[in-house]
Design a protein around this motif. Structure first.
Motif, PDB file in Angstrom:
ATOM      1  N   VAL A  71       0.861  -1.179   0.000  1.00 50.44           N
ATOM      2  CA  VAL A  71       0.000   0.000   0.000  1.00 50.44           C
ATOM      3  C   VAL A  71       0.900   1.233   0.000  1.00 50.44           C
ATOM      4  O   VAL A  71       2.110   1.126   0.155  1.00 50.44           O
ATOM      5  CB  VAL A  71      -0.953   0.023   1.233  1.00 50.44           C
ATOM      6  N   ALA A  72       0.298   2.394  -0.139  1.00 49.52           N
ATOM      7  CA  ALA A  72       1.064   3.639  -0.119  1.00 49.52           C
ATOM      8  C   ALA A  72       1.730   3.816   1.245  1.00 49.52           C
ATOM      9  O   ALA A  72       1.246   3.318   2.267  1.00 49.52           O
ATOM     10  CB  ALA A  72       0.149   4.820  -0.412  1.00 49.52           C
ATOM     11  N   LYS A  73       2.833   4.503   1.244  1.00 49.29           N
ATOM     12  CA  LYS A  73       3.632   4.682   2.460  1.00 49.29           C
ATOM     13  C   LYS A  73       2.830   5.317   3.594  1.00 49.29           C
ATOM     14  O   LYS A  73       2.965   4.919   4.754  1.00 49.29           O
ATOM     15  CB  LYS A  73       4.859   5.528   2.131  1.00 49.29           C
ATOM     16  N   GLU A  74       1.970   6.278   3.274  1.00 50.05           N
ATOM     17  CA  GLU A  74       1.200   6.949   4.318  1.00 50.05           C
ATOM     18  C   GLU A  74       0.103   6.059   4.913  1.00 50.05           C
ATOM     19  O   GLU A  74      -0.414   6.344   5.988  1.00 50.05           O
ATOM     20  CB  GLU A  74       0.588   8.255   3.805  1.00 50.05           C
ATOM     21  N   ASN A  75      -0.257   4.973   4.234  1.00 51.03           N
ATOM     22  CA  ASN A  75      -1.281   4.051   4.744  1.00 51.03           C
ATOM     23  C   ASN A  75      -0.692   2.823   5.420  1.00 51.03           C
ATOM     24  O   ASN A  75      -1.435   2.001   5.959  1.00 51.03           O
ATOM     25  CB  ASN A  75      -2.207   3.614   3.613  1.00 51.03           C
ATOM     26  N   MET A  76       0.613   2.684   5.373  1.00 53.43           N
ATOM     27  CA  MET A  76       1.256   1.489   5.927  1.00 53.43           C
ATOM     28  C   MET A  76       0.983   1.346   7.418  1.00 53.43           C
ATOM     29  O   MET A  76       0.737   0.243   7.906  1.00 53.43           O
ATOM     30  CB  MET A  76       2.766   1.555   5.674  1.00 53.43           C
ATOM     31  N   GLY A  77       0.988   2.427   8.161  1.00 52.14           N
ATOM     32  CA  GLY A  77       0.731   2.368   9.598  1.00 52.14           C
ATOM     33  C   GLY A  77      -0.667   1.892   9.918  1.00 52.14           C
ATOM     34  O   GLY A  77      -0.891   1.179  10.900  1.00 52.14           O
ATOM     35  N   LYS A  78      -1.629   2.265   9.093  1.00 47.50           N
ATOM     36  CA  LYS A  78      -3.005   1.815   9.309  1.00 47.50           C
ATOM     37  C   LYS A  78      -3.138   0.316   9.088  1.00 47.50           C
ATOM     38  O   LYS A  78      -3.895  -0.355   9.785  1.00 47.50           O
ATOM     39  CB  LYS A  78      -3.958   2.542   8.361  1.00 47.50           C
ATOM     40  N   VAL A  79      -2.417  -0.207   8.121  1.00 44.73           N
ATOM     41  CA  VAL A  79      -2.500  -1.636   7.812  1.00 44.73           C
ATOM     42  C   VAL A  79      -1.779  -2.464   8.864  1.00 44.73           C
ATOM     43  O   VAL A  79      -2.258  -3.526   9.269  1.00 44.73           O
ATOM     44  CB  VAL A  79      -1.927  -1.931   6.406  1.00 44.73           C
ATOM     45  N   ILE A  80      -0.642  -1.986   9.341  1.00 44.79           N
ATOM     46  CA  ILE A  80       0.128  -2.741  10.332  1.00 44.79           C
ATOM     47  C   ILE A  80      -0.490  -2.596  11.714  1.00 44.79           C
ATOM     48  O   ILE A  80      -0.607  -3.564  12.454  1.00 44.79           O
ATOM     49  CB  ILE A  80       1.599  -2.302  10.323  1.00 44.79           C
ATOM     50  N   GLY A  81      -0.879  -1.395  12.077  1.00 44.98           N
ATOM     51  CA  GLY A  81      -1.501  -1.174  13.385  1.00 44.98           C
ATOM     52  C   GLY A  81      -0.476  -1.075  14.493  1.00 44.98           C
ATOM     53  O   GLY A  81       0.721  -1.298  14.309  1.00 44.98           O
ATOM     54  N   ARG A  82      -0.954  -0.732  15.660  1.00 43.15           N
ATOM     55  CA  ARG A  82      -0.070  -0.596  16.818  1.00 43.15           C
ATOM     56  C   ARG A  82       0.432  -1.968  17.233  1.00 43.15           C
ATOM     57  O   ARG A  82      -0.352  -2.877  17.493  1.00 43.15           O
ATOM     58  CB  ARG A  82      -0.832   0.055  17.964  1.00 43.15           C
ATOM     59  N   ARG A  83       1.749  -2.110  17.267  1.00 36.17           N
ATOM     60  CA  ARG A  83       2.430  -3.360  17.608  1.00 36.17           C
ATOM     61  C   ARG A  83       2.039  -4.521  16.692  1.00 36.17           C
ATOM     62  O   ARG A  83       2.125  -5.677  17.081  1.00 36.17           O
ATOM     63  CB  ARG A  83       2.170  -3.739  19.059  1.00 36.17           C
ATOM     64  N   GLY A  84       1.548  -4.205  15.492  1.00 31.46           N
ATOM     65  CA  GLY A  84       1.228  -5.233  14.509  1.00 31.46           C
ATOM     66  C   GLY A  84      -0.082  -5.957  14.745  1.00 31.46           C
ATOM     67  O   GLY A  84      -0.324  -7.010  14.160  1.00 31.46           O
ATOM     68  N   LYS A  85      -0.952  -5.392  15.561  1.00 32.44           N
ATOM     69  CA  LYS A  85      -2.205  -6.072  15.889  1.00 32.44           C
ATOM     70  C   LYS A  85      -3.127  -6.210  14.677  1.00 32.44           C
ATOM     71  O   LYS A  85      -3.731  -7.263  14.483  1.00 32.44           O
ATOM     72  CB  LYS A  85      -2.941  -5.336  17.008  1.00 32.44           C
ATOM     73  N   ILE A  86      -3.225  -5.175  13.872  1.00 28.99           N
ATOM     74  CA  ILE A  86      -4.114  -5.242  12.712  1.00 28.99           C
ATOM     75  C   ILE A  86      -3.547  -6.207  11.674  1.00 28.99           C
ATOM     76  O   ILE A  86      -4.286  -7.002  11.091  1.00 28.99           O
ATOM     77  CB  ILE A  86      -4.358  -3.841  12.127  1.00 28.99           C
ATOM     78  N   ALA A  87      -2.247  -6.170  11.457  1.00 32.76           N
ATOM     79  CA  ALA A  87      -1.620  -7.094  10.508  1.00 32.76           C
ATOM     80  C   ALA A  87      -1.839  -8.540  10.946  1.00 32.76           C
ATOM     81  O   ALA A  87      -2.144  -9.407  10.122  1.00 32.76           O
ATOM     82  CB  ALA A  87      -0.132  -6.792  10.389  1.00 32.76           C
ATOM     83  N   ARG A  88      -1.702  -8.788  12.230  1.00 33.55           N
ATOM     84  CA  ARG A  88      -1.924 -10.136  12.762  1.00 33.55           C
ATOM     85  C   ARG A  88      -3.372 -10.575  12.565  1.00 33.55           C
ATOM     86  O   ARG A  88      -3.650 -11.719  12.193  1.00 33.55           O
ATOM     87  CB  ARG A  88      -1.550 -10.161  14.245  1.00 33.55           C
ATOM     88  N   ALA A  89      -4.308  -9.651  12.771  1.00 33.04           N
ATOM     89  CA  ALA A  89      -5.727  -9.958  12.589  1.00 33.04           C
ATOM     90  C   ALA A  89      -6.045 -10.241  11.124  1.00 33.04           C
ATOM     91  O   ALA A  89      -6.813 -11.167  10.818  1.00 33.04           O
ATOM     92  CB  ALA A  89      -6.572  -8.809  13.106  1.00 33.04           C
ATOM     93  N   ILE A  90      -5.455  -9.465  10.227  1.00 35.85           N
ATOM     94  CA  ILE A  90      -5.663  -9.691   8.790  1.00 35.85           C
ATOM     95  C   ILE A  90      -5.166 -11.075   8.404  1.00 35.85           C
ATOM     96  O   ILE A  90      -5.850 -11.829   7.698  1.00 35.85           O
ATOM     97  CB  ILE A  90      -4.954  -8.598   7.954  1.00 35.85           C
ATOM     98  N   ARG A  91      -3.983 -11.424   8.865  1.00 38.78           N
ATOM     99  CA  ARG A  91      -3.429 -12.750   8.552  1.00 38.78           C
ATOM    100  C   ARG A  91      -4.311 -13.864   9.105  1.00 38.78           C
ATOM    101  O   ARG A  91      -4.512 -14.896   8.446  1.00 38.78           O
ATOM    102  CB  ARG A  91      -2.017 -12.864   9.126  1.00 38.78           C
ATOM    103  N   THR A  92      -4.855 -13.676  10.301  1.00 32.23           N
ATOM    104  CA  THR A  92      -5.712 -14.691  10.908  1.00 32.23           C
ATOM    105  C   THR A  92      -6.977 -14.910  10.097  1.00 32.23           C
ATOM    106  O   THR A  92      -7.371 -16.047   9.848  1.00 32.23           O
ATOM    107  CB  THR A  92      -6.075 -14.283  12.353  1.00 32.23           C
TER     108      THR A  92
END
Length: 75
Positions: free
Chosen positions: A36-57
């Protein structure tokens, strides 16, 4: 799997955002590379990777229903 991942990420960062997903296969496993675009990367990863982990799950749960193995890599 690709459409499910696109829908989830679009809901997080917005429909008009640029979302690129490349699907590869290696040793019987589907690898989805999400970028994704650089400015949206934080939204996708989330704090401490919680959103990224949820997406993978969620994506792995959908893949298990179809008896497939999948991995989501955020680039």
């Amino acid at each position: 799997m690709r459409e499910i991942l696109r829908d989830i990420v679009a809901a997080i960062i917005g429909e008009k955002a640029e979302i690129n997903i490349v699907e590869k296969e290696k040793d019987g496993m589907i690898i989805l590379e999400l970028s994704v675009a650089k400015e949206n990367m934080g939204k996708v990863i989330g704090r401490r990777g919680k959103i990224a982990r949820a997406i993978r799950t969620v994506v792995k749960a959908c893949a298990n229903r179809e008896h497939k193995k999948v991995s989501v890599e955020i680039i």
